[in-house]
Design a protein around this motif. Structure first.
Motif, PDB file in Angstrom:
ATOM      1  N   MET A  87      38.480  44.513  37.379  1.00  0.00           N
ATOM      2  CA  MET A  87      39.199  44.326  36.128  1.00  0.00           C
ATOM      3  C   MET A  87      39.208  42.854  35.713  1.00  0.00           C
ATOM      4  SD  MET A  87      40.870  45.433  33.509  1.00  0.00           S
ATOM      5  CE  MET A  87      41.327  47.143  33.825  1.00  0.00           C
ATOM      6  N   LEU A  88      39.346  41.947  36.666  1.00  0.00           N
ATOM      7  CA  LEU A  88      39.302  40.514  36.354  1.00  0.00           C
ATOM      8  C   LEU A  88      37.951  40.127  35.756  1.00  0.00           C
ATOM      9  CD1 LEU A  88      41.102  39.046  39.490  1.00  0.00           C
ATOM     10  CD2 LEU A  88      41.841  38.756  37.121  1.00  0.00           C
ATOM     11  N   VAL A  89      36.867  40.633  36.348  1.00  0.00           N
ATOM     12  CA  VAL A  89      35.541  40.330  35.821  1.00  0.00           C
ATOM     13  C   VAL A  89      35.370  40.936  34.431  1.00  0.00           C
ATOM     14  CG1 VAL A  89      33.058  40.641  36.173  1.00  0.00           C
ATOM     15  CG2 VAL A  89      34.549  40.163  38.131  1.00  0.00           C
ATOM     16  N   ALA A  90      35.841  42.179  34.248  1.00  0.00           N
ATOM     17  CA  ALA A  90      35.701  42.846  32.948  1.00  0.00           C
ATOM     18  C   ALA A  90      36.489  42.122  31.869  1.00  0.00           C
ATOM     19  CB  ALA A  90      36.169  44.297  33.059  1.00  0.00           C
ATOM     20  N   ARG A 139      33.264  31.416  40.348  1.00  0.00           N
ATOM     21  CA  ARG A 139      33.618  30.051  40.736  1.00  0.00           C
ATOM     22  C   ARG A 139      35.022  29.653  40.299  1.00  0.00           C
ATOM     23  NH1 ARG A 139      29.865  27.924  38.172  1.00  0.00           N
ATOM     24  NH2 ARG A 139      30.993  27.286  36.316  1.00  0.00           N
ATOM     25  N   ALA A 140      35.445  30.110  39.114  1.00  0.00           N
ATOM     26  CA  ALA A 140      36.665  29.575  38.514  1.00  0.00           C
ATOM     27  C   ALA A 140      37.827  30.552  38.445  1.00  0.00           C
ATOM     28  CB  ALA A 140      36.350  29.082  37.090  1.00  0.00           C
ATOM     29  N   VAL A 141      37.587  31.850  38.506  1.00  0.00           N
ATOM     30  CA  VAL A 141      38.656  32.839  38.304  1.00  0.00           C
ATOM     31  C   VAL A 141      39.014  33.571  39.597  1.00  0.00           C
ATOM     32  CG1 VAL A 141      39.333  34.930  37.061  1.00  0.00           C
ATOM     33  CG2 VAL A 141      38.024  33.143  35.889  1.00  0.00           C
ATOM     34  N   LEU A 142      38.041  34.180  40.242  1.00  0.00           N
ATOM     35  CA  LEU A 142      38.307  35.055  41.382  1.00  0.00           C
ATOM     36  C   LEU A 142      38.905  34.353  42.603  1.00  0.00           C
ATOM     37  CD1 LEU A 142      35.179  37.404  41.228  1.00  0.00           C
ATOM     38  CD2 LEU A 142      37.509  37.898  40.484  1.00  0.00           C
ATOM     39  N   PRO A 143      38.499  33.109  42.939  1.00  0.00           N
ATOM     40  CA  PRO A 143      39.043  32.489  44.161  1.00  0.00           C
ATOM     41  C   PRO A 143      40.556  32.434  44.228  1.00  0.00           C
ATOM     42  CG  PRO A 143      37.128  31.256  43.426  1.00  0.00           C
ATOM     43  CD  PRO A 143      37.421  32.272  42.354  1.00  0.00           C
ATOM     44  N   MET A 174      30.202  39.054  43.317  1.00  0.00           N
ATOM     45  CA  MET A 174      31.652  38.988  43.141  1.00  0.00           C
ATOM     46  C   MET A 174      32.346  38.225  44.268  1.00  0.00           C
ATOM     47  SD  MET A 174      32.653  42.796  41.737  1.00  0.00           S
ATOM     48  CE  MET A 174      34.399  42.400  41.710  1.00  0.00           C
ATOM     49  N   VAL A 175      31.711  38.135  45.433  1.00  0.00           N
ATOM     50  CA  VAL A 175      32.408  37.577  46.593  1.00  0.00           C
ATOM     51  C   VAL A 175      31.686  36.401  47.248  1.00  0.00           C
ATOM     52  CG1 VAL A 175      33.524  39.774  47.113  1.00  0.00           C
ATOM     53  CG2 VAL A 175      31.317  39.256  48.152  1.00  0.00           C
ATOM     54  N   GLU A 176      30.406  36.236  46.987  1.00  0.00           N
ATOM     55  CA  GLU A 176      29.633  35.221  47.706  1.00  0.00           C
ATOM     56  C   GLU A 176      30.156  33.811  47.457  1.00  0.00           C
ATOM     57  OE1 GLU A 176      24.983  34.363  48.726  1.00  0.00           O
ATOM     58  OE2 GLU A 176      25.473  34.772  46.624  1.00  0.00           O
ATOM     59  N   GLY A 276      40.739  31.277  33.480  1.00  0.00           N
ATOM     60  CA  GLY A 276      41.051  32.662  33.173  1.00  0.00           C
ATOM     61  C   GLY A 276      42.398  32.784  32.491  1.00  0.00           C
ATOM     62  N   ARG A 277      42.581  33.877  31.773  1.00  0.00           N
ATOM     63  CA  ARG A 277      43.814  34.083  31.016  1.00  0.00           C
ATOM     64  C   ARG A 277      44.883  34.846  31.794  1.00  0.00           C
ATOM     65  NH1 ARG A 277      44.261  30.608  26.819  1.00  0.00           N
ATOM     66  NH2 ARG A 277      42.523  30.745  25.359  1.00  0.00           N
TER      67      ARG A 277
END
Length: 539
Positions: A87-90, A139-143, A174-176, A276-277
């Motif tokens: 959902m974060l990526v979408a 790089r900027a949102v998921l970590p 998504m994880v690397e 990210g928002r």
């Protein structure tokens, strides 16, 4: 006549069996999940494990050994659901419509098996998504969300080994980035996505969904890795049986055990910048609440903006608080300057609205200097804004002129920072005024961040004001003594560093030497300067 009737009955029986089995499987899933719709889980029913728990892991002399982890979800992360990260990526990489489509697919995902569920979510999330956008998201949102969900015990086991390899069934992209940058993993083997030019097709590559025990055999050959870490799920046992020594992470224990939560001070790498928002982990239930709130949030943001533009300070403050906006101010309000210039307010920078909140709470007109403020933000700003050029001489002359006209607000960090850190202060302001008032500002949001490095900056104030109860804490520290200013013999760098330390202490933040350029190079891959010609877009 009998033969067609036999075919008809055979077809009827086959259809009955297919439908009956499908409904039966769906009913069993509904019963086993207990109607817990909060997470679209990849968690199979709990099975007794023949391998010891990670709490029995011996940390002695592991530096020369190789450790393999069986997936990031359910092993390295405390939660077993991977839906929030799709959902974060979408939402962040695609659009709000893509995120809404993913949310609508939840009832279907709920009754699918793990393999089909991953394929459907992957297609909705990645179909038509640019590869360079996914690089930015990873790089900027998921970590940030991975770090907040990291299992402390599993991480300590991972960090003890000299060589680390992670096998994951979710798409590798998504994880690397997180695993290599924050957890120092040497290699990541995951499901590969098919691409067409600069875009993802949404389909898996020819090898399909990664089968972890087969990938382990292909990667190591006849050699067995020293340590294996997996979940207590039965399908991880084959993977762990290929290791010399194996341990399992019990997620049921981890969720109820506070010792498995990773505290910020133990992060393997400080989280200073992120983009990210979304300010929350978008589980299905949380994402549903967000979409239900959006129409009301947009109207509420417009209402709050109009309050600041149309009404006097007192009324705007009262009605803003009534709408859910939480403004708190304390400290020593400065006296009117006896010199022929205004007071220079030096603020920490959390959102674009910091000067507006300060002006409203002080009930006095202020002028704010800005760098990359959008035309929309300038148009709706209830206070005067003046653009700087990043030319030190010209900007100094502009600020001196503005100080002669009245009180001025400056944010010497040059850009916003969301986390409890202060970036390096530019020393230009210290050379221009002796009447300096440091102001510590901090904000809190529950749904949307009002800052962005790679998105549309014109929406920053709107997103902040869309939050149900956004809060802003303001502490006026009092006028800086003359002996601590340039007029008292201090250099401009000494004054800037002293004020940075003073504001950090007031907020409980940490000072850094990082700059605006560092932030934008990390989050957006540029120096944060808005390009006039955006017609050419590279992959």
């Amino acid at each position: 006549m009998e033969f067609p009737m036999m075919l008809l009955r055979l077809a009827e029986w086959v259809l009955y069996q297919l439908l009956a089995n499908s409904y039966y499987r769906a009913a069993r899933k509904m019963k086993s999940y207990g109607f817990h719709f909060g997470y679209l889980s990849s968690k199979p029913p709990p099975q007794p494990s023949s391998f010891p728990s990670v709490v029995k892991y011996d940390f002695e002399s592991r530096e020369s050994q190789t450790l393999v982890a069986c997936d990031i979800h359910r092993v390295l992360l405390r939660s077993h659901s991977f839906f929030p990260y799709f959902m974060l990526v979408a939402f962040e990489g695609g659009s709000i419509f893509r995120a809404f489509l993913l949310l609508l697919s939840c009832p279907v995902l709920w009754i699918l098996n793990l393999e089909l569920r991953l394929k459907v979510m992957t297609f909705i999330t990645f179909c038509g998504l640019r590869t360079n956008v996914m690089d930015s998201i990873s790089r900027a949102v998921l970590p940030k969300f991975y770090l907040e969900n990291l299992n402390l015990r599993a991480y300590e086991v991972l960090a003890s080994a000299g060589s680390k390899v992670v096998f994951t069934s979710v798409p590798r992209v998504m994880v690397e980035g997180f695993l290599k940058e924050y957890l120092s993993v040497d290699a990541v083997v995951g499901t590969e996505l098919h691409t067409v030019g600069c875009y993802f097709s949404g389909l898996l590559s020819g090898s399909g969904l990664l089968v972890k025990h087969r990938a382990l055999k292909d990667y190591f050959g006849d050699t067995k890795p020293d340590i294996g870490v997996g979940s207590s799920a039965v399908h991880d046992h084959l993977f762990l049986s290929l290791c010399k020594e194996a341990y399992v992470v019990n997620n049921e224990e981890s969720k109820n055990n506070f010792s498995s939560v990773m505290p910020r001070e133990k992060y393997p790498k400080p989280l200073i910048f992120h983009d990210g928002r979304l300010a929350f982990l978008p589980t299905p239930s949380a994402a549903l609440c967000m979409f239900m709130w959006l129409p009301f949030g947009i109207l509420l943001a417009i209402y709050r903006i109009l309050l600041g533009i149309v009404l006097p300070y007192g009324w705007a403050l009262s009605l803003g608080v009534w709408s859910g906006l939480n403004l708190q101010i304390k400290g020593i309000l400065p006296e009117k300057s006896e010199q022929k210039q205004g007071v220079l307010y030096v603020c920490t920078h959390r959102t674009l609205l910091d000067p507006v909140f300060l002006s409203t709470c002080l009930a006095k007109p202020l002028t704010a200097v800005t760098y990359s403020l959008s035309k929309v933000s300038e148009l709706i700003a209830p206070i005067r804004t003046v653009r700087l050029t990043r030319d030190r001489k010209k900007d100094g002359e502009t600020m001196e002129r503005l100080l002669r006209e009245g009180d001025l607000v400056v944010c010497p960090e040059g850009t916003t920072c969301r986390e409890p850190y202060l970036l390096r202060f530019s020393s230009l302001f210290a050379e221009l005024a002796d009447e300096i008032v440091p102001v510590a500002i901090n904000t809190h949001v529950s749904m949307f961040y009002g800052t962005t490095a790679s998105g549309l900056k014109c929406l920053d104030p709107i997103f902040f004001l869309m939050n149900p109860r956004p809060s802003c804490y303001i502490q006026v520290l009092g006028k800086l003594p003359r002996e601590l200013t340039c007029a008292g013999g201090r250099s401009s760098c000494e004054v800037a560093n002293f004020i940075q330390k003073q504001l950090a202490d007031a907020l409980g933040f940490e000072c850094t030497t990082l700059t605006r350029r560092d932030k934008y190079m990390m989050l957006a891959g540029n120096e944060g300067i808005v390009q006039q010609d955006k017609r050419t877009t590279k992959c």
